[in-house]
Design a protein around this motif. Structure first.
Motif, PDB file in Angstrom:
ATOM      1  N   SER A 131      -3.456   0.092  -3.300  1.00  0.00           N
ATOM      2  CA  SER A 131      -2.688  -1.148  -3.217  1.00  0.00           C
ATOM      3  C   SER A 131      -2.143  -1.412  -4.613  1.00  0.00           C
ATOM      4  O   SER A 131      -2.715  -0.969  -5.611  1.00  0.00           O
ATOM      5  CB  SER A 131      -3.562  -2.310  -2.742  1.00  0.00           C
ATOM      6  OG  SER A 131      -4.673  -2.499  -3.603  1.00  0.00           O
TER       7      SER A 131
ATOM      8  N   THR B  49      -5.177   6.360  -1.056  1.00  0.00           N
ATOM      9  CA  THR B  49      -4.397   5.153  -0.801  1.00  0.00           C
ATOM     10  C   THR B  49      -4.639   4.144  -1.912  1.00  0.00           C
ATOM     11  O   THR B  49      -5.780   3.929  -2.324  1.00  0.00           O
ATOM     12  CB  THR B  49      -4.784   4.512   0.545  1.00  0.00           C
ATOM     13  OG1 THR B  49      -4.458   5.413   1.602  1.00  0.00           O
ATOM     14  CG2 THR B  49      -4.029   3.207   0.769  1.00  0.00           C
TER      15      THR B  49
ATOM     16  N   ARG C  55       0.830  -1.208   0.000  1.00  0.00           N
ATOM     17  CA  ARG C  55       0.000   0.000   0.000  1.00  0.00           C
ATOM     18  C   ARG C  55       0.863   1.257   0.000  1.00  0.00           C
ATOM     19  O   ARG C  55       1.917   1.298   0.627  1.00  0.00           O
ATOM     20  CB  ARG C  55      -0.940   0.018   1.211  1.00  0.00           C
ATOM     21  CG  ARG C  55      -1.968  -1.098   1.164  1.00  0.00           C
ATOM     22  CD  ARG C  55      -3.096  -0.889   2.141  1.00  0.00           C
ATOM     23  NE  ARG C  55      -4.096  -1.941   2.011  1.00  0.00           N
ATOM     24  CZ  ARG C  55      -5.327  -1.872   2.484  1.00  0.00           C
ATOM     25  NH1 ARG C  55      -5.726  -0.784   3.127  1.00  0.00           N
ATOM     26  NH2 ARG C  55      -6.176  -2.871   2.318  1.00  0.00           N
TER      27      ARG C  55
ATOM     28  N   HIS D 208      -5.204  -0.547  -7.095  1.00  0.00           N
ATOM     29  CA  HIS D 208      -6.591  -0.488  -6.635  1.00  0.00           C
ATOM     30  C   HIS D 208      -6.693   0.561  -5.536  1.00  0.00           C
ATOM     31  O   HIS D 208      -5.870   0.583  -4.615  1.00  0.00           O
ATOM     32  CB  HIS D 208      -7.053  -1.844  -6.096  1.00  0.00           C
ATOM     33  CG  HIS D 208      -7.116  -2.913  -7.133  1.00  0.00           C
ATOM     34  ND1 HIS D 208      -8.165  -3.038  -8.021  1.00  0.00           N
ATOM     35  CD2 HIS D 208      -6.237  -3.900  -7.447  1.00  0.00           C
ATOM     36  CE1 HIS D 208      -7.937  -4.062  -8.827  1.00  0.00           C
ATOM     37  NE2 HIS D 208      -6.779  -4.606  -8.501  1.00  0.00           N
ATOM     38  N   ARG D 209      -7.694   1.408  -5.641  1.00  0.00           N
ATOM     39  CA  ARG D 209      -7.876   2.427  -4.615  1.00  0.00           C
ATOM     40  C   ARG D 209      -8.473   1.795  -3.360  1.00  0.00           C
ATOM     41  O   ARG D 209      -9.444   1.042  -3.427  1.00  0.00           O
ATOM     42  CB  ARG D 209      -8.776   3.549  -5.127  1.00  0.00           C
ATOM     43  CG  ARG D 209      -8.815   4.747  -4.185  1.00  0.00           C
ATOM     44  CD  ARG D 209      -9.547   5.918  -4.796  1.00  0.00           C
ATOM     45  NE  ARG D 209      -9.704   6.989  -3.824  1.00  0.00           N
ATOM     46  CZ  ARG D 209     -10.376   8.105  -4.052  1.00  0.00           C
ATOM     47  NH1 ARG D 209     -10.951   8.299  -5.240  1.00  0.00           N
ATOM     48  NH2 ARG D 209     -10.484   9.033  -3.119  1.00  0.00           N
ATOM     49  N   GLU D 210      -7.872   2.103  -2.206  1.00  0.00           N
ATOM     50  CA  GLU D 210      -8.304   1.567  -0.922  1.00  0.00           C
ATOM     51  C   GLU D 210      -8.879   2.685  -0.052  1.00  0.00           C
ATOM     52  O   GLU D 210      -8.766   3.865  -0.377  1.00  0.00           O
ATOM     53  CB  GLU D 210      -7.118   0.904  -0.204  1.00  0.00           C
ATOM     54  CG  GLU D 210      -6.388  -0.159  -1.010  1.00  0.00           C
ATOM     55  CD  GLU D 210      -7.195  -1.425  -1.214  1.00  0.00           C
ATOM     56  OE1 GLU D 210      -8.249  -1.571  -0.560  1.00  0.00           O
ATOM     57  OE2 GLU D 210      -6.777  -2.276  -2.029  1.00  0.00           O
TER      58      GLU D 210
END
Length: 205
Positions: free
Chosen positions: A180, A178, A9, A35-37
């Motif tokens: 990943s 954020t 991340r 991938h947006r977290e």
């Protein structure tokens, strides 16, 4: 602001990248396997409050979080989920952040504890840390059967002489995301992400 990745991340602050549109950049990164977290340390902390399968263990390696935490390893874990590396100890976390005149949401707040560390004088010793929420409380870890608790900020810093200040870790929360990323990508800092975006957005001559 350049953030250091934690595991898979990484946090990126789009306000520091002039000329890069955040939504267009997100689309570009998605094509590369990012991938947006969720970017919300408070949200992650709320999920641990009152859980009996979380244990308090002072000084234990932070890799044991969230199963076993102390106050500072909990903070390290929460910000790590947001893709932001911070140091292990409360006194280090205080020095790492930006000093604040007063606590603000998502800042860290410090006071004395059972074991206070200091550089110059015991009167500046730091031994405990918590996360300030956006509704005037503090989430922190204590030595109890359910160690992650939430208390009013006023209660956390109530005793005269114990308060040791507050520090901001996230510089521009409204512009920070954020992500990943796949393990095969060599992402060490948010600047690595910036260059991956620029590479895709720059027209080939």
């Amino acid at each position: 602001m350049i953030y250091q990745a934690v595991g898979d991340r990484i946090a990126v602050d789009f306000s520091t990248w002039p000329g890069i549109d955040a939504e267009r950049a997100c689309s570009t990164l998605q094509k590369q396997g990012f991938h947006r977290e969720i970017f919300d340390p408070e949200w992650y902390a709320q999920g641990l409050i009152g859980r009996r399968n979380v244990f308090y263990a002072c000084g234990l390696h932070s890799k044991n979080a969230p199963k076993a935490v102390d106050c500072s390893s909990l903070m390290k874990y929460l910000f790590g989920l947001c893709g932001i590396w911070i140091p292990r100890r409360a006194v280090q976390q205080k020095a790492f952040g930006i000093k604040l005149d007063r606590p603000e949401p998502w800042s860290l707040v410090f006071k004395t504890g059972a074991c206070n560390l200091y550089e110059d004088s015991p009167k500046y010793g730091v031994g405990h840390v918590g996360l300030v929420t956006d509704h005037g409380t503090v989430i922190h870890a204590v030595d109890r059967p359910t160690p992650v608790v939430e208390v009013p900020l006023r209660e956390f810093i109530a005793r005269r002489g114990e308060y040791r200040g507050a520090a901001r870790i996230i510089h521009h929360p409204e512009a920070t995301y954020t992500f990943s990323f796949p393990p095969e990508l060599e992402i060490e800092t948010s600047d690595d992400v910036r260059w991956r975006i620029l590479k895709d957005l720059t027209p080939t001559p």
